[in-house]
Scaffold this motif. Structure first.
Motif, mmCIF file in Angstrom:
data_model
loop_
_atom_site.group_PDB
_atom_site.id
_atom_site.type_symbol
_atom_site.label_atom_id
_atom_site.label_comp_id
_atom_site.label_asym_id
_atom_site.label_seq_id
_atom_site.Cartn_x
_atom_site.Cartn_y
_atom_site.Cartn_z
ATOM 1 N N LEU A 239 36.130 37.733 38.846
ATOM 2 C CA LEU A 239 37.188 36.766 39.162
ATOM 3 C C LEU A 239 37.536 36.011 37.880
ATOM 4 C CD1 LEU A 239 35.745 35.311 42.478
ATOM 5 C CD2 LEU A 239 37.430 37.135 42.223
ATOM 6 N N ILE A 240 38.737 35.432 37.831
ATOM 7 C CA ILE A 240 39.122 34.637 36.655
ATOM 8 C C ILE A 240 38.586 33.221 36.863
ATOM 9 C CG2 ILE A 240 41.066 33.752 35.319
ATOM 10 C CD1 ILE A 240 42.591 36.302 36.109
ATOM 11 N N PRO A 241 37.669 32.799 35.980
ATOM 12 C CA PRO A 241 36.928 31.566 36.254
ATOM 13 C C PRO A 241 37.787 30.301 36.306
ATOM 14 C CG PRO A 241 36.427 32.426 34.057
ATOM 15 C CD PRO A 241 37.238 33.465 34.753
ATOM 16 N N SER A 242 38.947 30.323 35.619
ATOM 17 C CA SER A 242 39.748 29.093 35.581
ATOM 18 C C SER A 242 40.673 28.964 36.790
ATOM 19 C CB SER A 242 40.588 29.072 34.305
ATOM 20 O OG SER A 242 41.418 30.211 34.287
ATOM 21 N N LEU A 243 40.754 30.002 37.592
ATOM 22 C CA LEU A 243 41.653 29.946 38.745
ATOM 23 C C LEU A 243 40.852 29.676 40.017
ATOM 24 C CD1 LEU A 243 43.985 33.025 38.045
ATOM 25 C CD2 LEU A 243 44.295 30.642 37.347
ATOM 26 N N THR A 244 41.516 29.091 41.007
ATOM 27 C CA THR A 244 40.848 28.829 42.284
ATOM 28 C C THR A 244 40.687 30.146 43.037
ATOM 29 O OG1 THR A 244 42.912 28.540 43.478
ATOM 30 C CG2 THR A 244 41.981 26.572 42.439
ATOM 31 N N GLY B 298 38.028 29.884 54.109
ATOM 32 C CA GLY B 298 39.257 29.097 54.271
ATOM 33 C C GLY B 298 39.119 27.687 53.725
ATOM 34 N N ASP B 299 37.922 27.125 53.872
ATOM 35 C CA ASP B 299 37.723 25.744 53.409
ATOM 36 C C ASP B 299 37.406 25.677 51.913
ATOM 37 O OD1 ASP B 299 35.382 27.111 53.896
ATOM 38 O OD2 ASP B 299 34.222 25.291 54.364
ATOM 39 N N LYS B 300 37.242 26.837 51.285
ATOM 40 C CA LYS B 300 36.896 26.817 49.857
ATOM 41 C C LYS B 300 37.997 27.451 49.000
ATOM 42 C CE LYS B 300 32.011 26.462 50.632
ATOM 43 N NZ LYS B 300 30.715 27.096 50.688
ATOM 44 N N ALA B 301 39.194 27.483 49.556
ATOM 45 C CA ALA B 301 40.309 28.153 48.865
ATOM 46 C C ALA B 301 40.608 27.527 47.503
ATOM 47 C CB ALA B 301 41.559 28.104 49.740
ATOM 48 N N HIS B 302 40.346 26.238 47.355
ATOM 49 C CA HIS B 302 40.697 25.574 46.102
ATOM 50 C C HIS B 302 39.500 25.368 45.169
ATOM 51 C CE1 HIS B 302 44.760 25.229 47.402
ATOM 52 N NE2 HIS B 302 44.348 24.742 48.570
ATOM 53 N N ARG B 303 38.391 26.032 45.510
ATOM 54 C CA ARG B 303 37.233 25.986 44.597
ATOM 55 C C ARG B 303 37.375 27.088 43.562
ATOM 56 N NH1 ARG B 303 32.345 24.266 47.821
ATOM 57 N NH2 ARG B 303 33.134 22.404 48.859
ATOM 58 N N ARG B 304 36.857 26.798 42.365
ATOM 59 C CA ARG B 304 36.859 27.824 41.318
ATOM 60 C C ARG B 304 35.564 28.641 41.403
ATOM 61 N NH1 ARG B 304 41.120 25.834 38.403
ATOM 62 N NH2 ARG B 304 41.326 23.630 38.842
ATOM 63 N N PRO B 305 35.568 29.877 40.871
ATOM 64 C CA PRO B 305 34.389 30.744 40.975
ATOM 65 C C PRO B 305 33.070 30.070 40.579
ATOM 66 C CG PRO B 305 36.215 31.993 40.129
ATOM 67 C CD PRO B 305 36.697 30.574 40.258
ATOM 68 N N MET C 270 50.994 30.035 43.604
ATOM 69 C CA MET C 270 50.945 30.173 42.146
ATOM 70 C C MET C 270 52.005 31.180 41.706
ATOM 71 S SD MET C 270 47.762 31.308 39.701
ATOM 72 C CE MET C 270 47.648 32.927 40.411
ATOM 73 N N SER C 271 52.797 30.823 40.718
ATOM 74 C CA SER C 271 53.793 31.747 40.188
ATOM 75 C C SER C 271 53.307 32.294 38.854
ATOM 76 C CB SER C 271 55.122 31.018 39.999
ATOM 77 O OG SER C 271 54.975 30.085 38.956
ATOM 78 N N PHE C 272 54.064 33.253 38.331
ATOM 79 C CA PHE C 272 53.707 33.866 37.050
ATOM 80 C C PHE C 272 53.715 32.811 35.941
ATOM 81 C CE2 PHE C 272 54.916 36.712 33.414
ATOM 82 C CZ PHE C 272 53.766 37.482 33.431
ATOM 83 N N ILE C 273 54.704 31.913 35.998
ATOM 84 C CA ILE C 273 54.813 30.890 34.947
ATOM 85 C C ILE C 273 53.647 29.914 35.015
ATOM 86 C CG2 ILE C 273 56.231 28.932 34.172
ATOM 87 C CD1 ILE C 273 58.668 30.716 34.911
ATOM 88 N N SER C 274 53.240 29.550 36.234
ATOM 89 C CA SER C 274 52.113 28.622 36.315
ATOM 90 C C SER C 274 50.829 29.308 35.841
ATOM 91 C CB SER C 274 51.973 28.013 37.709
ATOM 92 O OG SER C 274 51.680 28.990 38.649
ATOM 93 N N LEU C 275 50.736 30.630 36.016
ATOM 94 C CA LEU C 275 49.563 31.364 35.504
ATOM 95 C C LEU C 275 49.540 31.291 33.970
ATOM 96 C CD1 LEU C 275 47.128 33.245 36.013
ATOM 97 C CD2 LEU C 275 48.700 35.176 35.839
ATOM 98 N N ILE C 276 50.724 31.428 33.352
ATOM 99 C CA ILE C 276 50.828 31.341 31.890
ATOM 100 C C ILE C 276 50.331 29.977 31.411
ATOM 101 C CG2 ILE C 276 52.543 31.082 30.029
ATOM 102 C CD1 ILE C 276 54.121 33.370 31.378
ATOM 103 N N LEU C 277 50.792 28.914 32.077
ATOM 104 C CA LEU C 277 50.409 27.566 31.650
ATOM 105 C C LEU C 277 48.918 27.309 31.896
ATOM 106 C CD1 LEU C 277 53.583 25.601 32.782
ATOM 107 C CD2 LEU C 277 52.997 26.421 30.497
#
Lengths: 273, 372
Positions: free
Chosen positions: A95-100, A176-183, B1-8
């Protein structure tokens, strides 16, 4: 038994200029909606076979048809094939660590512009572009005029559809309750469940899982396997799972045993040729 | 999330690295904005120096590198003044003189009869007499800065002058300087019978263009006529050095910024090899990966354009506060300048992002997934 979705004939794949023969004449069939485990020791060629079926790599020779596409032909890299027909689950969740969690699930939908539509119920144009009617006051109804939403609107709609699908999948895998947590804020089992949701977000026909429980403890391993089994049955997807662990392989409908680049057991459907 | 927000989000992940890259490009952009706006301001003032007042056109020396270096023999003034089409022609000597605290004090030698044509309005006191050799009129801004009023004395080129009045022309450069009787300035500067410009007004009903053409014909190769800012730019590349400098800095900013962005993006792609492999595995096309990385590089450029513009504006404002140049410089922020800076910033992003983006798009998913 339904039609084969994977047909391979005499697949050969070598590395290091032919010095290493990873696959040595593999032939097999996998039917639609089946749960197949490819089992074999380390270095037997099972991951190579999975990569070929997922169009991440090309065979040196042989025939390979997956979901109606000939993966040995053409010079393209089959990105669209992977986007529309295949979902991947890796041993390390990747998973991409910086994304939720939610954003990670959405990643495959951003691979094309506008985002890839789901498979089901769509034959032909993108559902968002296909005759989305405007209010009758604007369409000139009765004059035979068909109005379409502007492309931008369509893009937005596809995005919000993808968002809804991703949320639903996260609910389904119990996060569902952890959708906005990061990896980094999730446990190993939870991360792998996010990866399962990601694999399903484009509604693929085949899910390819490479040692999906390889880095999990036995409790999480059982949970993830239960989840995969349930989702495979619910959605009618073909699940192909690579493992070196016979206990994991036992959960499948059929076990293909691979050794030294050759299938040694279970290659064909019971009613197959 | 859009492509542009992924870039930022991707840029935000490596905050320090992104901030450093943005800072590097911003400095270049700030320099372009500051230098460019100052050069524009100087040019605007010099143009106004020629064109203020009621003259129909001005005459200067052909091929002079700067307007203050233009030299026109006074005899030409008397010849042209006698032409039947010409209602009035006056001459002015424009030069810089040293003044306590300011070595570049604009002084204009002019006869009192020429005030109307030159657009000079007296605010206080009286005009100097034609042959007075110790009388001076100070511009409104100069008088205000020096805290001088009529009756006081000032020292110009080490000679004492009595301030007899305060004037205004509406031109920053002129209002920050002084007017002296033409003869007095010619002798002070040791340039007898020499003018910088001739201002001409023609009779009503006479075509200005025709008279201008006549001047150019008559004095072909030695005099040129100027009517508009465009002609000024064409004929007097007075600020060509500043302009060339500005372009050189733009080029340097492009190269240095481009290398900075390339370094940032190559590091970023290298670190994210596995992640890019995942994107490719889940169905991202090569072109989409290219768009992602290029989008990140272009975003760095865009943010830097914004930050650099604000920095450059601030620097140009600070420069005007320096006592040495007060009254001489007023930055002019032409829209073209901002477009130029934005294009440079985007060029930096494109230049720096293209190669890393190409590299990223060539990553094989299967190999990247084995990459630790």
């Amino acid at each position: 038994m339904s039609e084969p979705i994977v047909i391979a004939r005499d697949l050969v794949k070598t590395y290091e200029n032919g010095r290493t023969r990873a696959l040595d004449g593999v032939s097999l069939e996998i039917s639609q909606g089946e749960f197949v485990a490819i089992c074999g020791p380390s270095g037997s060629g099972k991951s190579t076979l999975l990569n070929l079926i997922g169009a991440l790599d090309k065979p040196d020779s042989g025939e390979l048809w997956v979901a109606g596409e000939d993966l040995t032909q053409g010079r393209g890299d089959f990105a669209d094939f992977r986007a529309r027909k295949v979902g991947f689950i890796f041993q390390l969740h990747n998973l991409i660590p910086s994304l939720t969690a939610l954003e990670n699930v959405l990643i495959p939908t951003l691979g094309t512009s506008p985002p890839a539509p789901p498979r089901r119920g769509t034959s032909g144009p993108h559902p968002a572009l296909e005759g989305t009617p405007l209010p009758s006051s604007q369409t000139g109804e009765g004059l035979g005029v068909r109005a379409y939403l502007p492309l931008r609107e369509a893009g937005k709609r596809v995005r919000s559809d993808a968002q809804a699908r991703a949320r639903e999948l996260l609910e389904r895998v119990g996060l569902g309750d952890k959708a906005h947590r990061r990896p980094p804020e999730l446990s190993g089992g939870e991360r792998q469940r996010v990866a399962v949701a990601r694999a399903l977000v484009n509604d693929p026909q085949i899910v390819l899982a490479d040692e999906p429980t390889g880095s999990l403890d036995s409790k999480n391993e059982r949970q993830v396997l239960d989840l995969l089994r349930e989702l495979q049955a619910e959605r009618g997807v073909t699940l192909i799972l690579v493992t070196h662990d016979p206990r994991v392989a036992q959960r499948a409908d059929r076990v293909l045993e691979i050794f030294d680049g050759r299938i040694v057991a279970g290659a064909y459907l019971l009613n197959g040729s | 999330m859009s492509f542009i927000s992924l870039i930022l989000k991707n840029l935000w992940r490596q905050k320090i690295r992104s901030v450093l890259a943005i800072a590097g490009i911003s400095l270049g952009i700030a320099t372009i904005i500051a230098l460019g706006s100052i050069a524009n301001g100087m040019e605007r003032n010099l143009i106004a120096t020629l064109r203020s007042g009621k003259a129909d056109f001005s005459i200067g020396q052909a091929h002079a590198p700067m307007i203050v270096l233009s030299s026109v023999p006074e005899a030409r003034l008397y010849e042209i003044a006698r032409w039947p089409e010409v209602k009035q022609a006056v001459g002015a000597l424009v030069t810089f003189a040293s003044f306590p605290g300011n070595p570049y004090f604009l002084t204009i030698g002019i006869e009192p009869e020429a005030f109307e044509l030159g657009g000079v309005t007296l605010l206080e006191g009286r005009a100097f007499s034609k042959y007075a050799n110790d009388e001076v009129l100070l511009g409104k801004i100069a008088a205000n800065t020096l805290q001088v009023k009529p009756g006081d004395t000032v020292e110009i080129d080490l000679k004492r002058f009595r301030v007899v009045g305060i004037y205004e022309t509406g031109n920053l450069l002129e209002d920050g300087g002084a007017l002296l009787p033409l003869r007095t300035l010619q002798s002070l500067k040791n340039r007898p019978s020499e003018l910088t410009v001739i201002l001409v007004r023609v009779h009503e009903g006479v075509s200005v263009e025709e008279v201008m053409a006549q001047v150019e014909r008559e004095y072909q190769g030695s005099l040129i006529t100027l009517r508009s800012a465009e002609e000024f730019n064409k004929n007097y590349q007075s600020l060509s050095l500043v302009r060339a400098g500005s372009w050189l800095i733009s080029l340097l900013a492009l190269v240095i910024g481009g290398i900075g962005v390339m370094n940032t993006m190559i590091m970023s792609v290298f670190e994210r090899t596995r992640e890019i492999g995942i994107l490719r595995a889940v169905g991202w096309r090569r072109t989409r990966v290219l768009q992602l990385i290029l989008g990140e590089a272009l975003s760095l450029g865009m943010i830097a354009a914004f930050v650099g513009t604000i920095m450059g504006w601030g620097v140009a404002r600070l420069v005007t506060l320096l006592p040495q140049v007060r009254g001489l410089i007023s930055p002019a922020y032409a829209p073209e300048l901002f477009v130029h800076a934005l294009l440079i910033a985007l060029g930096v992003g494109l230049l720096g992002g293209l190669y890393p983006a190409y590299r990223a798009s060539q990553i094989s998913p299967q190999e990247a997934l084995r990459y630790e």
